[in-house]
Design an enzyme around this catalytic site. Structure first.
Site, PDB file in Angstrom:
ATOM      1  N   HIS A 195      14.722  13.588  -0.931  1.00 45.78           N
ATOM      2  CA  HIS A 195      14.217  12.924   0.284  1.00 45.78           C
ATOM      3  C   HIS A 195      12.690  12.826   0.268  1.00 45.78           C
ATOM      4  O   HIS A 195      12.062  12.755   1.318  1.00 45.78           O
ATOM      5  CB  HIS A 195      14.657  13.657   1.560  1.00 45.78           C
ATOM      6  N   SER A 203     -11.177  -2.987  -7.025  1.00 44.45           N
ATOM      7  CA  SER A 203     -11.131  -3.821  -5.829  1.00 44.45           C
ATOM      8  C   SER A 203     -12.384  -4.678  -5.789  1.00 44.45           C
ATOM      9  O   SER A 203     -13.453  -4.243  -6.220  1.00 44.45           O
ATOM     10  CB  SER A 203     -11.077  -2.919  -4.596  1.00 44.45           C
ATOM     11  N   GLU A 258       2.748  -1.537  -9.980  1.00 45.42           N
ATOM     12  CA  GLU A 258       3.218  -2.295  -8.814  1.00 45.42           C
ATOM     13  C   GLU A 258       3.875  -3.604  -9.262  1.00 45.42           C
ATOM     14  O   GLU A 258       4.875  -4.044  -8.684  1.00 45.42           O
ATOM     15  CB  GLU A 258       2.062  -2.585  -7.865  1.00 45.42           C
ATOM     16  N   LYS A 287     -12.266   1.980  -5.523  1.00 47.83           N
ATOM     17  CA  LYS A 287     -10.828   1.832  -5.765  1.00 47.83           C
ATOM     18  C   LYS A 287     -10.438   1.775  -7.237  1.00 47.83           C
ATOM     19  O   LYS A 287     -11.129   1.213  -8.072  1.00 47.83           O
ATOM     20  CB  LYS A 287     -10.325   0.551  -5.098  1.00 47.83           C
TER      21      LYS A 287
END
Ligand code: ARG
Length: 475
Positions: free
Chosen positions: A160, A281, A294, A287
């Site tokens: 979980h 970024s 992704e 970043k």
């Protein structure tokens, strides 16, 4: 490019197709990637026709020479496909006839595009299955290398997405290697499903010519010839099998990608992805984003769409060939390419990422992850497990309120909670001992993980040997 292309069926027709109809009906942009298979299939067919006395050996030689010349030109980049040709089969035959004249027009004897495209697609599926099998092998190797390099690193295991019990990082890597072992098996099964020759089925019913299908099968490396001509020209199950293998493989990569995304966050900090596998970024200078992971996760949606698209295309097509089936290639090829690229990306990320072993171990100390072992300690000493669970649950609650860990409890505190806690009870919460105690087959104890690693290597070696036996040893 000619405006009004001459079709192979011009005898029957009074008009040539208009530009829209030509564009709508064409598949050349997608199926040109079958050129090598189309030429191999035609060469084998022509040789067989000559051997059977259906065409002269002079014609067969001219056909073979012409086709090999076209192959060379395509591979050398010198060949420009005529976009007014409907598909790769017609484009290559038309070019052959331009080059060698009448002999080229005899190639299509005892053959239809229906058995031709089924043959080419099967040859291609077999080749792509081998490519994917190899790429899966590379990623498996990367997983095993990481497992071996950090054999004793402890990390939190989750259910979980809540801390559950500590595991070895190697155990976690190996879990993915087993998933990928099954993926390799699925790709291999798809290879086997494609390993049947449809050529010789002609349009749908077989041919009047005395062809030798076994000779063609042997020459093209098929183990069997199809037993039913209607089924042979309309069967795309092998392509569904391969696309499904790609799709489930992508689902597995997506899960791994999701873990890398989480693990590379500041909150987890378990791994640091290499700069080569990260992006920055345009506005936030600090970043470092896990874009490639992704994208693998995102592209999984495409692969699921590809499988759905293929299945829905096939649903409801009456026997035998129908033009709907031209729509089979785009989704299948997309799934194959997406999967191949994603395998490469994941292997790149995994083999270059930094494993932050201290962060992992620190994470394994929190979250009361030794609670099960404290309960097991009591249960092993006669306390019914449900009661032991209750006793330890209360200890966890108390620790949580006081901001302490289970490791910080004293023996006296344990024994106050239950007299069944014995003098060695504190050893139950030692995190390395917690891991080492899971010494059942398939468990996370170091000895079991070492066993697994050896078994995973053996499975990988066996798969590599299968691949090598199909001619892709160095690819
Ligand atoms: N381009 C077609 C396909 O991919 C080839 C077969 C066409 N056959 C036909 N009878 N129209 O399915």
């Amino acid at each position: 490019m000619s405006d009004t292309p001459k079709t192979p069926w011009s005898g029957r027709f009074e008009h040539t197709p208009g530009a829209f109809q030509q564009r709508f009906g064409a598949s050349l942009a997608v199926d040109r990637r079958l050129y090598a298979e189309d030429i191999a299939g035609s060469v084998a067919h022509a040789r067989m026709l000559a051997k059977q006395g259906i065409i002269t050996s002079g014609d067969a030689e001219a056909i073979e020479e012409g086709l090999l010349g076209i192959l060379k030109n395509i591979e050398g980049g010198a060949f420009v496909f005529d976009e007014s040709d409907e598909d790769v089969h017609m484009a290559i035959e038309a070019e052959l006839t331009r080059r060698i004249g009448d002999a080229g027009k005899r190639l299509h004897t005892a053959r239809s595009r229906n058995d031709q495209v089924a043959t080419d697609t099967r040859l291609h599926a077999k080749r792509e299955a081998l490519r994917l099998h190899g790429a899966i092998g590379e990623l498996r190797r990367a997983l095993l290398d990481r497992a071996a390099a950090h054999a004793d690193v402890v990390m939190p295991g989750y259910t979980h997405l809540q801390k559950a019990q500590p595991v070895l990082f190697a155990h976690h890597m190996l879990a993915y290697s087993w998933m990928l072992t099954r993926d390799a098996k699925r790709v291999k099964r798809a290879w086997k499903a494609a390993d049947v020759l449809p050529l010789g089925s002609a349009a749908l019913a077989g041919t009047t010519f005395p062809i030798d299908r076994d000779a063609v099968a042997q020459e093209l490396g098929f183990s069997h010839v199809s037993p039913n001509s209607l089924d042979a020209v309309s069967d795309r199950d092998f392509l569904v099998d391969l696309t499904y293998a790609c799709t489930l493989g992508m689902v597995h990569l997506s899960r791994l990608a999701e873990e890398l995304i989480l693990w590379s966050s500041d909150e987890f900090g378990f791994v640091t992805l290499d700069d080569a596998w990260s992006t920055g970024s345009s506005i936030m200078p600090q970043k470092k984003n896990p874009d490639f992971a992704e994208l693998v996760r995102g592209k999984t949606g495409r692969a699921v769409g590809d499988l759905t698209s293929l299945l829905v295309t096939l649903k409801g097509i009456p026997l035998a060939y129908n033009k709907d089936m031209q729509e089979d290639k785009e989704p299948a090829f997309d799934a194959i390419d997406t999967y191949a690229d994603s395998l490469e990306a994941m292997a790149g990320m995994l083999s270059t990422m930094r494993v932050n072993t201290v962060r992992m171990r620190d994470g394994a100390l929190g979250g009361f992850m030794a609670a099960t072992d404290l309960a097991d300690h009591l249960a092993a000493r006669g306390v019914p497990f449900r009661e032991a669970h209750e006793i330890v649950g209360k200890l966890v609650l108390a620790c949580e309120r006081d901001g302490r860990t289970l490791q910080e409890l004293s023996l006296a505190e344990l024994q106050a909670a239950s007299p069944a806690f014995e003098d060695d009870a504190l050893g139950a919460v030692d995190i390395d001992a917690v891991v080492a105690r899971r010494d059942t087959a398939g468990g996370t104890a170091p000895g079991r993980v070492a066993e697994q690693l050896a078994a995973a290597h053996a499975a990988l070696d066996a798969d590599a040997a299968w691949l090598a036996s199909h001619g892709l040893a160095d690819d």
